[in-house]
Design a protein around this motif. Sequence first.
Motif, PDB file in Angstrom:
ATOM      1  N   LEU A 183       2.454  10.605   5.581  1.00 46.88           N
ATOM      2  CA  LEU A 183       1.313  10.575   6.493  1.00 46.88           C
ATOM      3  C   LEU A 183       1.070   9.170   7.030  1.00 46.88           C
ATOM      4  CD1 LEU A 183      -1.266  12.925   4.697  1.00 46.88           C
ATOM      5  CD2 LEU A 183       0.118  13.426   6.721  1.00 46.88           C
ATOM      6  N   GLY A 184       1.226   8.178   6.162  1.00 47.54           N
ATOM      7  CA  GLY A 184       1.018   6.795   6.581  1.00 47.54           C
ATOM      8  C   GLY A 184       1.993   6.378   7.658  1.00 47.54           C
TER       9      GLY A 184
ATOM     10  N   ALA B 116      -7.991   6.122  10.820  1.00 52.78           N
ATOM     11  CA  ALA B 116      -7.373   7.121   9.946  1.00 52.78           C
ATOM     12  C   ALA B 116      -6.409   6.503   8.952  1.00 52.78           C
ATOM     13  CB  ALA B 116      -6.652   8.176  10.787  1.00 52.78           C
ATOM     14  N   LEU B 117      -5.881   5.319   9.258  1.00 52.63           N
ATOM     15  CA  LEU B 117      -4.978   4.638   8.330  1.00 52.63           C
ATOM     16  C   LEU B 117      -5.644   4.388   6.979  1.00 52.63           C
ATOM     17  CD1 LEU B 117      -3.327   2.070  10.759  1.00 52.63           C
ATOM     18  CD2 LEU B 117      -2.086   3.787   9.427  1.00 52.63           C
ATOM     19  N   TYR B 118      -6.962   4.273   6.980  1.00 49.17           N
ATOM     20  CA  TYR B 118      -7.710   4.056   5.736  1.00 49.17           C
ATOM     21  C   TYR B 118      -7.450   5.192   4.748  1.00 49.17           C
ATOM     22  CZ  TYR B 118     -11.631   2.789   2.692  1.00 49.17           C
ATOM     23  OH  TYR B 118     -12.403   2.419   1.608  1.00 49.17           O
ATOM     24  N   VAL B 119      -7.223   6.393   5.298  1.00 50.87           N
ATOM     25  CA  VAL B 119      -7.004   7.573   4.459  1.00 50.87           C
ATOM     26  C   VAL B 119      -5.525   7.904   4.328  1.00 50.87           C
ATOM     27  CG1 VAL B 119      -7.458  10.052   4.228  1.00 50.87           C
ATOM     28  CG2 VAL B 119      -9.245   8.522   5.119  1.00 50.87           C
ATOM     29  N   THR B 120      -4.795   7.879   5.445  1.00 46.77           N
ATOM     30  CA  THR B 120      -3.416   8.382   5.450  1.00 46.77           C
ATOM     31  C   THR B 120      -2.450   7.502   4.662  1.00 46.77           C
ATOM     32  OG1 THR B 120      -2.945   7.248   7.545  1.00 46.77           O
ATOM     33  CG2 THR B 120      -3.723   9.534   7.664  1.00 46.77           C
ATOM     34  N   THR B 121      -2.782   6.229   4.469  1.00 40.60           N
ATOM     35  CA  THR B 121      -1.867   5.352   3.740  1.00 40.60           C
ATOM     36  C   THR B 121      -1.827   5.653   2.239  1.00 40.60           C
ATOM     37  OG1 THR B 121      -3.660   3.706   3.810  1.00 40.60           O
ATOM     38  CG2 THR B 121      -1.824   3.393   5.326  1.00 40.60           C
TER      39      THR B 121
ATOM     40  N   VAL C 135       0.834  -1.209   0.000  1.00 42.83           N
ATOM     41  CA  VAL C 135       0.000   0.000   0.000  1.00 42.83           C
ATOM     42  C   VAL C 135       0.869   1.260   0.000  1.00 42.83           C
ATOM     43  CG1 VAL C 135      -1.813   1.267   1.217  1.00 42.83           C
ATOM     44  CG2 VAL C 135      -1.844  -1.235   1.204  1.00 42.83           C
ATOM     45  N   LEU C 136       1.844   1.315   0.914  1.00 44.79           N
ATOM     46  CA  LEU C 136       2.711   2.489   0.991  1.00 44.79           C
ATOM     47  C   LEU C 136       3.850   2.437  -0.018  1.00 44.79           C
ATOM     48  CD1 LEU C 136       2.960   3.100   4.849  1.00 44.79           C
ATOM     49  CD2 LEU C 136       1.724   4.455   3.172  1.00 44.79           C
ATOM     50  N   GLY C 137       4.132   1.244  -0.523  1.00 44.43           N
ATOM     51  CA  GLY C 137       5.224   1.106  -1.486  1.00 44.43           C
ATOM     52  C   GLY C 137       6.595   1.338  -0.878  1.00 44.43           C
TER      53      GLY C 137
ATOM     54  N   LEU D 289       1.886   6.700  15.431  1.00 43.33           N
ATOM     55  CA  LEU D 289       0.846   6.978  16.429  1.00 43.33           C
ATOM     56  C   LEU D 289       0.156   5.686  16.870  1.00 43.33           C
ATOM     57  CD1 LEU D 289      -0.759  10.204  14.908  1.00 43.33           C
ATOM     58  CD2 LEU D 289       0.637  10.046  16.986  1.00 43.33           C
ATOM     59  N   MET D 290      -0.039   4.762  15.931  1.00 41.08           N
ATOM     60  CA  MET D 290      -0.635   3.469  16.265  1.00 41.08           C
ATOM     61  C   MET D 290       0.230   2.740  17.289  1.00 41.08           C
ATOM     62  SD  MET D 290      -1.601   0.290  13.705  1.00 41.08           S
ATOM     63  CE  MET D 290      -0.028  -0.561  13.712  1.00 41.08           C
ATOM     64  N   SER D 291       1.557   2.798  17.092  1.00 43.21           N
ATOM     65  CA  SER D 291       2.471   2.169  18.040  1.00 43.21           C
ATOM     66  C   SER D 291       2.363   2.821  19.412  1.00 43.21           C
ATOM     67  CB  SER D 291       3.908   2.278  17.527  1.00 43.21           C
ATOM     68  OG  SER D 291       4.825   1.810  18.494  1.00 43.21           O
ATOM     69  N   PHE D 292       2.272   4.143  19.437  1.00 44.13           N
ATOM     70  CA  PHE D 292       2.194   4.850  20.721  1.00 44.13           C
ATOM     71  C   PHE D 292       0.917   4.496  21.477  1.00 44.13           C
ATOM     72  CE2 PHE D 292       1.100   8.504  23.396  1.00 44.13           C
ATOM     73  CZ  PHE D 292       2.262   8.603  24.153  1.00 44.13           C
TER      74      PHE D 292
END
Length: 393
Positions: free
Chosen positions: A300-301, A290-295, A239-241, A307-310
Motif C-alpha cells: 500500500l505504501g 494517506a501516507l500516514y496510514v498506508t506506510t 518505515v517501509l523496511g 500516486l504521490m509521483s503522479f
Amino acid sequence: MTTTPSLSRTDWTLILSLALLTFVLGTSEFVIVGILPDIADGLSISIATAGTLVSAFAITFAIGTPLTMSFTSHLPKRKLMLTLTAAFIVFNLFSSLAPTYGILLVLRMMTAVVTGVLISLAMLVASESVPTGKRGIAVSFIFGGFTMANVFGVPLGTFIGQRTGWETTFLLTTTLGVIAFFAVYRVVPSQLTSVKTSIADQLRLLTNPRILIAFFIPAFGFGATYVVYTYLVPILKGVLGVPVAWISPILFAYGFISIFSNMAAGKIASHNPIGRLRFVFLIQALVLAALYVTTSNVTLGLINIALMSFMAILLTTSTQIYLIDLAEKFNPDAKGLASSLMPVASNVGIGMGSALGGLVYANAPVMTLALVAGAVALVTALLTAVSHQLDQR
C-alpha cells in the motif's frame, strides 16, 4: 463552432527542440546531487560544503531569473536564446576544469541564471508560436524535458561521474549543450515579439495581488510534495523496511511515473485549468496525508508513493500558462517576466518544502511529514479556489 488548429510539423519540431533544451538544462541542474561525494573528494571539501552548490544554484535561480528577464525583455528572443545557450556551454566547460570550490561555486551560480532565463524563454516562445488552444500540450512537452532529465539524464551523468570523475559529467552537459544550441539555431523563429519598457514597469507586475496569489500556487504545490519527497529514502528504509537494493529502482520508477503526470498536466491545461486545479490539489492533499496510514504496509505504501509521483507535477503547465495570461491582462509588457515566475516558484517551493520537512523530521515522528504535506496541499487548493473565484468575477 470554431475548432482549434492542430499542431503542424513545424510546431512539433519547435516543441521537441525546446524540450531537448530543457532536458539539457534539467540534467545540468539536477545531476549535481548524484556527484556531490565525488566533487567533495576531488576538491578536498566536505560533503556539506559541496551541498552548498545545490542551495546556491536554487537561490541564484530564484533571484536572478526574474531580474534578468526584466533587463533583457527588449532583446530579440532568438538571439538571446542562442547567446545564453552558448554561455551555458562555456560555463559547463569551465566547470569541468574548475580547480577550486570557489570557482566552481561561481560558475554554478552563473549557470543558474542562464538556466532560469532559458527555461522562461522556452516557455514564452512556445506559448507565442503555437495555436492558443494547443499551448497546454506544447508547454507540457517542454516541461517533459525536465522529467526526462530526472529519469535518464541524471542517472547517466551520475554513472559517468562516479566512474570517470565528476569533471566528465560536466563535459557531458557541455556536449549536450552544443546539441541544444544547434537545435535552437535551426528551429526558433526570428520574428518573435520583444518589448521595450523600463525595468520599473516590468517589476511592477510583482506588486499585483493576482500575480502574487498565482505565484504561490505552484510554490505551495511543489512545497507540499517536497515535504515528503526530501525524506523519501529514510521513509523507504526506516518505515517501509525496503531493502537497500530496491531503493534505486523505486526512485527510477518514481521518476518514470512523472512522465505520465506531465502528459496529464497538458490535458488539464487545455480547458479551465485553474478551475480543475482546485480539485487536483484536494486529491493531492488526500494522497499525501494517506501516507500516514498506508506506510504501515509495504504494498500500500509503494502504491501511495506512486500516486504521490503522479500528482506531483500536474500543476506545472496550467500555472505556467496562467501566469502568462494574467500578465497579458494586467501588464502586457511584462509577459517575459511572468514566464519566469513558475520555474522560480518551483524552486522556492522545493526549498520551502525541504526546510519544513526538515523541521518536522527532526522534531516529530517520521510520518508526521505526510500530514504536514497534506495540510500544505490544502493551502494550495485554497489559493487556487480564491484565484478561480477572482477570475469568475
